[in-house]
Write a protein that holds these residues in place. Structure first.
Motif, PDB file in Angstrom:
ATOM      1  N   VAL A  69    -125.636 -57.419 -37.080  1.00 48.50           N
ATOM      2  CA  VAL A  69    -124.859 -58.357 -36.256  1.00 48.50           C
ATOM      3  C   VAL A  69    -123.405 -57.902 -36.188  1.00 48.50           C
ATOM      4  N   ALA A  70    -122.838 -57.509 -37.334  1.00 50.50           N
ATOM      5  CA  ALA A  70    -121.449 -57.052 -37.366  1.00 50.50           C
ATOM      6  C   ALA A  70    -121.259 -55.831 -36.478  1.00 50.50           C
ATOM      7  N   ALA A  71    -122.200 -54.887 -36.529  1.00 48.87           N
ATOM      8  CA  ALA A  71    -122.078 -53.679 -35.718  1.00 48.87           C
ATOM      9  C   ALA A  71    -122.171 -53.995 -34.233  1.00 48.87           C
ATOM     10  N   ILE A  72    -123.082 -54.890 -33.856  1.00 47.18           N
ATOM     11  CA  ILE A  72    -123.221 -55.266 -32.448  1.00 47.18           C
ATOM     12  C   ILE A  72    -121.959 -55.961 -31.951  1.00 47.18           C
ATOM     13  N   VAL A  73    -121.426 -56.861 -32.755  1.00 45.86           N
ATOM     14  CA  VAL A  73    -120.177 -57.537 -32.382  1.00 45.86           C
ATOM     15  C   VAL A  73    -119.055 -56.519 -32.215  1.00 45.86           C
ATOM     16  N   GLY A  74    -118.970 -55.571 -33.133  1.00 49.34           N
ATOM     17  CA  GLY A  74    -117.913 -54.563 -33.067  1.00 49.34           C
ATOM     18  C   GLY A  74    -117.982 -53.723 -31.809  1.00 49.34           C
ATOM     19  N   VAL A  75    -119.172 -53.239 -31.454  1.00 46.89           N
ATOM     20  CA  VAL A  75    -119.287 -52.372 -30.281  1.00 46.89           C
ATOM     21  C   VAL A  75    -119.061 -53.173 -28.996  1.00 46.89           C
ATOM     22  N   LEU A  76    -119.473 -54.438 -28.951  1.00 41.90           N
ATOM     23  CA  LEU A  76    -119.225 -55.266 -27.776  1.00 41.90           C
ATOM     24  C   LEU A  76    -117.731 -55.522 -27.585  1.00 41.90           C
ATOM     25  N   VAL A  77    -117.033 -55.810 -28.668  1.00 43.09           N
ATOM     26  CA  VAL A  77    -115.589 -56.031 -28.577  1.00 43.09           C
ATOM     27  C   VAL A  77    -114.886 -54.769 -28.116  1.00 43.09           C
ATOM     28  N   TYR A  78    -115.296 -53.625 -28.654  1.00 40.16           N
ATOM     29  CA  TYR A  78    -114.695 -52.347 -28.244  1.00 40.16           C
ATOM     30  C   TYR A  78    -114.898 -52.119 -26.746  1.00 40.16           C
ATOM     31  N   LEU A  79    -116.122 -52.286 -26.261  1.00 45.14           N
ATOM     32  CA  LEU A  79    -116.423 -52.019 -24.855  1.00 45.14           C
ATOM     33  C   LEU A  79    -115.710 -53.000 -23.929  1.00 45.14           C
ATOM     34  N   LEU A  80    -115.631 -54.267 -24.327  1.00 46.56           N
ATOM     35  CA  LEU A  80    -114.902 -55.238 -23.514  1.00 46.56           C
ATOM     36  C   LEU A  80    -113.411 -54.921 -23.472  1.00 46.56           C
ATOM     37  N   ALA A  81    -112.849 -54.511 -24.604  1.00 42.09           N
ATOM     38  CA  ALA A  81    -111.428 -54.176 -24.646  1.00 42.09           C
ATOM     39  C   ALA A  81    -111.124 -52.898 -23.879  1.00 42.09           C
ATOM     40  N   LEU A  82    -112.112 -52.013 -23.782  1.00 42.47           N
ATOM     41  CA  LEU A  82    -111.916 -50.737 -23.094  1.00 42.47           C
ATOM     42  C   LEU A  82    -111.536 -50.933 -21.628  1.00 42.47           C
ATOM     43  N   VAL A  83    -111.968 -52.029 -21.034  1.00 44.59           N
ATOM     44  CA  VAL A  83    -111.662 -52.303 -19.628  1.00 44.59           C
ATOM     45  C   VAL A  83    -110.153 -52.417 -19.411  1.00 44.59           C
ATOM     46  N   SER A  84    -109.468 -53.065 -20.342  1.00 43.99           N
ATOM     47  CA  SER A  84    -108.018 -53.249 -20.202  1.00 43.99           C
ATOM     48  C   SER A  84    -107.206 -52.286 -21.057  1.00 43.99           C
ATOM     49  N   GLN A  85    -107.867 -51.571 -21.965  1.00 40.05           N
ATOM     50  CA  GLN A  85    -107.180 -50.639 -22.858  1.00 40.05           C
ATOM     51  C   GLN A  85    -107.871 -49.277 -22.789  1.00 40.05           C
ATOM     52  N   PRO A  86    -107.678 -48.518 -21.702  1.00 42.19           N
ATOM     53  CA  PRO A  86    -108.391 -47.237 -21.555  1.00 42.19           C
ATOM     54  C   PRO A  86    -108.047 -46.214 -22.634  1.00 42.19           C
ATOM     55  N   LEU A  87    -106.923 -46.376 -23.330  1.00 36.98           N
ATOM     56  CA  LEU A  87    -106.581 -45.443 -24.404  1.00 36.98           C
ATOM     57  C   LEU A  87    -107.579 -45.513 -25.556  1.00 36.98           C
ATOM     58  N   LEU A  88    -108.413 -46.562 -25.587  1.00 38.19           N
ATOM     59  CA  LEU A  88    -109.458 -46.630 -26.608  1.00 38.19           C
ATOM     60  C   LEU A  88    -110.468 -45.500 -26.481  1.00 38.19           C
ATOM     61  N   LEU A  89    -110.526 -44.864 -25.315  1.00 41.75           N
ATOM     62  CA  LEU A  89    -111.427 -43.726 -25.143  1.00 41.75           C
ATOM     63  C   LEU A  89    -111.114 -42.593 -26.111  1.00 41.75           C
ATOM     64  N   TYR A  90    -109.870 -42.541 -26.586  1.00 39.08           N
ATOM     65  CA  TYR A  90    -109.506 -41.492 -27.529  1.00 39.08           C
ATOM     66  C   TYR A  90    -110.087 -41.745 -28.914  1.00 39.08           C
ATOM     67  N   SER A  91    -110.781 -42.855 -29.069  1.00 37.67           N
ATOM     68  CA  SER A  91    -111.542 -43.123 -30.299  1.00 37.67           C
ATOM     69  C   SER A  91    -112.958 -43.550 -29.922  1.00 37.67           C
ATOM     70  N   PHE A  92    -113.575 -42.793 -29.025  1.00 33.53           N
ATOM     71  CA  PHE A  92    -114.896 -43.137 -28.509  1.00 33.53           C
ATOM     72  C   PHE A  92    -115.969 -43.080 -29.596  1.00 33.53           C
ATOM     73  N   GLU A  93    -115.653 -42.442 -30.738  1.00 36.27           N
ATOM     74  CA  GLU A  93    -116.657 -42.342 -31.804  1.00 36.27           C
ATOM     75  C   GLU A  93    -117.106 -43.704 -32.327  1.00 36.27           C
ATOM     76  N   TRP A  94    -116.320 -44.762 -32.032  1.00 36.11           N
ATOM     77  CA  TRP A  94    -116.737 -46.102 -32.443  1.00 36.11           C
ATOM     78  C   TRP A  94    -118.065 -46.486 -31.803  1.00 36.11           C
ATOM     79  N   VAL A  95    -118.321 -46.061 -30.573  1.00 33.80           N
ATOM     80  CA  VAL A  95    -119.547 -46.457 -29.880  1.00 33.80           C
ATOM     81  C   VAL A  95    -120.784 -45.877 -30.557  1.00 33.80           C
ATOM     82  N   PRO A  96    -120.909 -44.556 -30.704  1.00 37.51           N
ATOM     83  CA  PRO A  96    -122.116 -44.053 -31.382  1.00 37.51           C
ATOM     84  C   PRO A  96    -122.215 -44.512 -32.825  1.00 37.51           C
ATOM     85  N   GLY A  97    -121.061 -44.643 -33.508  1.00 38.69           N
ATOM     86  CA  GLY A  97    -121.096 -45.060 -34.900  1.00 38.69           C
ATOM     87  C   GLY A  97    -121.634 -46.466 -35.076  1.00 38.69           C
ATOM     88  N   LEU A  98    -121.110 -47.410 -34.293  1.00 39.32           N
ATOM     89  CA  LEU A  98    -121.540 -48.801 -34.425  1.00 39.32           C
ATOM     90  C   LEU A  98    -122.954 -49.008 -33.881  1.00 39.32           C
TER      91      LEU A  98
END
Length: 368
Positions: free
Chosen positions: A152-181
């Protein structure tokens, strides 16, 4: 058996390949984490001018050919078969600790990000309610570290990351969060973890918690539906990590020359090796791009993962201001590939790059 006359050639090719990759990758930090430059620069103009220099082309081409030559010799001769077989067997034996490795690799950076006040990576700040964002990251990080409600924690984390990516494109520079979570969500908490402890307490006869057991009864549906996809974890890690390297090679180095050149100047890397500054940037960018494509396609996956780990270590020593916590996730993904190998849909499964011959004592390496 390799003919004696071919051994020196193989050694030279391997040495040239390793040196070309490692030397260029000393500059391959997360440039945006350490640069003082504010403009990325004209990437295409930089590439056209730099590649017009025959010296740059000769050095880059020589390093690339040496690397490909070394890989070709390895496939033809298969040296150190026994050593590789034992290494793979030992790595495969760590599979039960893979969930713990991933939880540590992404739980620690989340806790660190929360206490430091940034959002997933050091160049992104929370756009609103920074206090709540800090508490969220700390809480989520500790949930992963302790292994409680892990999926549950991992799913919440990846959803928050992806939702924030829409307004914070600089998060792409830490894209490893997606495969990791995503990998953690599929593989679960493993052991040691709070989830395992609570599950065993709940399953024991006569326990009070067993009569209540709110967490595991609610999570049983998620666990049953995630388990069949656990076999794709190596593929998810490999593809996600490969995409991260490709993105960073292109958009932090080759297409952001002003920022990359500022890092070379800031740390006086030209004094470390007498190469022009643009060659440092080209070498770092193309090496990172090539390594990313190799990992992405599953080409010599374990060797590529070892190279990535070496690059990370050299970067931490060569770029002392590069934040360590921001790289722990990539460390854990590369380490995970050493354990799992390429997984499904990889070139290694067709060329046999990661499947050495039978060991001398009759033991065979584990399948991918």
């Amino acid at each position: 058996m390799m003919p004696y006359s071919a051994k020196p050639i193989a050694r030279v090719l391997v040495a040239l390949g390793v040196v070309s990759v490692v030397c260029s990758e000393v500059a391959a930090a997360h440039v945006r984490f350490v640069t003082n430059a504010e403009q990325a620069g004209e990437g295409l103009t930089f590439l056209a001018d730099a590649l017009a220099d025959p010296v740059n082309v000769a050095v880059l081409g020589g390093g690339g050919l040496a690397t490909l030559g070394a890989l070709g010799v390895y496939l033809r001769v298969r040296p150190l078969q026994r050593d590789v077989a034992v290494f793979r067997n030992v790595m495969t034996g760590y599979r039960d600790l893979l969930p713990w490795l991933l939880r540590l690799g992404f739980g620690l950076p989340l806790v660190g990000a929360g206490f430091a006040g940034y959002f997933f990576n050091p160049i992104v700040e929370p756009v609103a309610a920074p206090g709540l964002v800090r508490l969220f990251q700390i809480g989520l990080g500790f949930a992963l570290l302790f292994g409680i409600a892990t999926r549950v924690a991992a799913i919440v984390g990846v959803l928050v990351y992806l939702l924030a990516l829409v307004s914070q494109p600089l998060l792409l520079y830490s894209f490893e969060w997606v495969p990791g979570l995503v990998a953690i969500a599929l593989i679960g908490s493993g052991r040691p973890s709070a989830d395992e402890v609570l599950q065993k307490v709940a399953a024991a006869e006569g326990t009070v918690y067993g009569r209540i057991d709110p967490v595991h009864r609610a999570a049983s549906w998620l666990n049953r539906n995630a388990d069949p996809y656990e076999r794709f974890v190596p593929t998810i890690i490999r593809v996600g990590m490969g995409l991260s390297f490709v993105f960073l090679g292109l958009f932090e180095k080759l297409l952001a020359p002003e920022m990359a050149l500022s890092v070379v100047e800031q740390y006086d890397l030209t004094a470390l090796a007498p190469f022009p500054a643009e060659l440092w940037v080209l070498g770092a960018g193309f090496a990172e791009l090539g390594l990313g494509l190799a990992i992405l396609s599953g080409f010599f996956t374990r060797i590529s993962a070892l190279t990535a780990l070496s690059v990370f270590v050299l970067t931490l020593f060569g770029i002392p201001d590069d934040p360590v916590l921001a790289h722990i996730g990539l460390f854990s993904l590369a380490s995970a590939l050493l354990i799992t190998g390429a997984g499904a849909y990889a070139l290694d499964n067709h060329i046999g790059a990661d499947k050495p011959a039978m060991a001398h004592d009759g033991a065979t390496p584990a399948d991918e």
